[in-house]
Design a protein around this motif. Sequence first.
Motif, PDB file in Angstrom:
ATOM      1  N   PHE A 135       0.852  -1.248   0.070  1.00 28.83           N
ATOM      2  CA  PHE A 135      -0.121  -0.049  -0.008  1.00 28.83           C
ATOM      3  C   PHE A 135       0.858   1.305  -0.017  1.00 28.83           C
ATOM      4  O   PHE A 135       0.598   2.225  -0.500  1.00 28.83           O
ATOM      5  CB  PHE A 135      -1.019  -0.223   1.220  1.00 28.83           C
ATOM      6  CG  PHE A 135      -1.945   0.956   1.280  1.00 28.83           C
ATOM      7  CD1 PHE A 135      -2.803   1.342   0.177  1.00 28.83           C
ATOM      8  CD2 PHE A 135      -1.933   2.125   2.299  1.00 28.83           C
ATOM      9  CE1 PHE A 135      -3.809   2.229   0.263  1.00 28.83           C
ATOM     10  CE2 PHE A 135      -2.964   3.163   2.284  1.00 28.83           C
ATOM     11  CZ  PHE A 135      -3.881   3.263   1.197  1.00 28.83           C
ATOM     12  N   ASN A 136       2.255   1.184   0.551  1.00 26.56           N
ATOM     13  CA  ASN A 136       3.070   2.300   0.448  1.00 26.56           C
ATOM     14  C   ASN A 136       3.992   2.256  -0.292  1.00 26.56           C
ATOM     15  O   ASN A 136       5.149   2.834  -0.342  1.00 26.56           O
ATOM     16  CB  ASN A 136       3.690   2.521   2.174  1.00 26.56           C
ATOM     17  CG  ASN A 136       2.484   2.897   2.904  1.00 26.56           C
ATOM     18  OD1 ASN A 136       2.020   3.985   3.049  1.00 26.56           O
ATOM     19  ND2 ASN A 136       1.792   1.783   3.855  1.00 26.56           N
ATOM     20  N   ALA A 165      -5.526   1.373  -3.750  1.00 21.13           N
ATOM     21  CA  ALA A 165      -5.635   0.385  -2.620  1.00 21.13           C
ATOM     22  C   ALA A 165      -6.248  -0.885  -2.826  1.00 21.13           C
ATOM     23  O   ALA A 165      -5.620  -1.901  -2.458  1.00 21.13           O
ATOM     24  CB  ALA A 165      -6.639   1.093  -1.633  1.00 21.13           C
ATOM     25  N   ALA A 168      -3.258  -2.879  -4.568  1.00 19.96           N
ATOM     26  CA  ALA A 168      -2.182  -3.427  -3.606  1.00 19.96           C
ATOM     27  C   ALA A 168      -2.696  -4.498  -2.841  1.00 19.96           C
ATOM     28  O   ALA A 168      -1.955  -5.363  -2.334  1.00 19.96           O
ATOM     29  CB  ALA A 168      -1.972  -2.110  -2.523  1.00 19.96           C
ATOM     30  N   ALA A 169      -4.176  -4.416  -2.358  1.00 18.35           N
ATOM     31  CA  ALA A 169      -4.569  -5.505  -1.596  1.00 18.35           C
ATOM     32  C   ALA A 169      -4.441  -6.883  -2.620  1.00 18.35           C
ATOM     33  O   ALA A 169      -4.351  -8.056  -2.011  1.00 18.35           O
ATOM     34  CB  ALA A 169      -6.121  -5.124  -1.350  1.00 18.35           C
ATOM     35  N   VAL A 241      -7.710  -6.582   5.375  1.00 18.46           N
ATOM     36  CA  VAL A 241      -7.500  -5.369   4.293  1.00 18.46           C
ATOM     37  C   VAL A 241      -8.239  -4.341   4.746  1.00 18.46           C
ATOM     38  O   VAL A 241      -8.305  -3.135   4.308  1.00 18.46           O
ATOM     39  CB  VAL A 241      -7.981  -5.536   2.930  1.00 18.46           C
ATOM     40  CG1 VAL A 241      -7.058  -6.969   2.428  1.00 18.46           C
ATOM     41  CG2 VAL A 241      -9.296  -5.974   2.649  1.00 18.46           C
ATOM     42  N   MET A 244      -6.352  -1.106   5.066  1.00 21.69           N
ATOM     43  CA  MET A 244      -6.139  -0.157   3.744  1.00 21.69           C
ATOM     44  C   MET A 244      -7.531   0.460   3.510  1.00 21.69           C
ATOM     45  O   MET A 244      -7.679   1.134   2.416  1.00 21.69           O
ATOM     46  CB  MET A 244      -5.763  -1.188   2.709  1.00 21.69           C
ATOM     47  CG  MET A 244      -4.586  -1.872   2.734  1.00 21.69           C
ATOM     48  SD  MET A 244      -4.167  -3.221   1.903  1.00 21.69           S
ATOM     49  CE  MET A 244      -3.814  -2.333   0.352  1.00 21.69           C
TER      50      MET A 244
END
Length: 331
Positions: A135-136, A165, A168-169, A241, A244
Amino acid sequence: MTVSTEAPPAPSRPAAAALDLDALAGLRTVPARHPWRWAAGIAALVVLAQFAHGLATNPGWDWATFRLYFTADTILRAIGRTLELTAYGTVLGFVLGTAVAAMRLSRSAILRSIAWAYVWVFRSIPLIVQLVFWFNLSYLYKRFGFGIPFGPTFGDVETVGVLGALGAAVLGLGLHQAAFAAEIIRGGIIAVDAGQREAAAALGIPRWRQGWRIVLPQAMRGILPAAANEVISLLKGTSVVYVMAIGELFYQAQVIYGRTGRVVPLLMVATVWYVLLTTVLSIGQYYVERHFARGAERTPPPTPWQRVRALARNLPARTRPAAARTSGGQS
């Protein structure tokens, strides 16, 4: 007159067997008694009844709020997002896991080492840490470039625009799942007897056909139970998740009870939906395993629905003699 001291002749073997059968026929059959087993069963039923009574009478469960939000639009949309994450993570995880398993079974030491390192790293890092890292990712790499490795790039895009988001998940869930899927697939393949491949090679069958038509169908019986277990774990793991701020089932339940203060009934909404979804997956697992068991069993066991139908067909035949006897005794 002489008296013989010799013992009378022993009865013949058939006569002795007949005597033993007569003696056994006169014995009364007494069923084995298991008092402690009955005591444990009764105690378990008492505890279960007490828990059910508490569910029905304790006002803290707040079943009115449960019924209000169980089929709410926000909850149903969150279930759809949960299933979406599960589907994407499963497909990505098992496609990548198949490649990693093939690398681990490769004759190349480099490929085996890379695959082993991948499994080691992604099984060691907790899932929530992986999700927060992906996520980062834009903190480390502002833009993604396309071009020659260690050379000029032909174009680039912003990392935030490519990996949001949801992306990324899915990436975190898929990469995490692939490490476990690779070991499940590899374990199923190496469990197949090596003589199967040797016999196929002796018949001149190509290697790809050996794996597709001979090894894989046999390996599936060992792969499926563990793979289905991983899919169910992934379904429940999508609740992670929430860190996030993705609107899956658990996150949406948190949002609602944070607004209404009804923590327990909203947790029960999420719990019941998770139970229903995993039940559907378990039923699907049963039928898929039954399909791949055809090569090992001539007659697969009947399905639960087939057993219910057979019981319904045999029930009149079982009750008819008893009814006939009852009517005969009353006349």
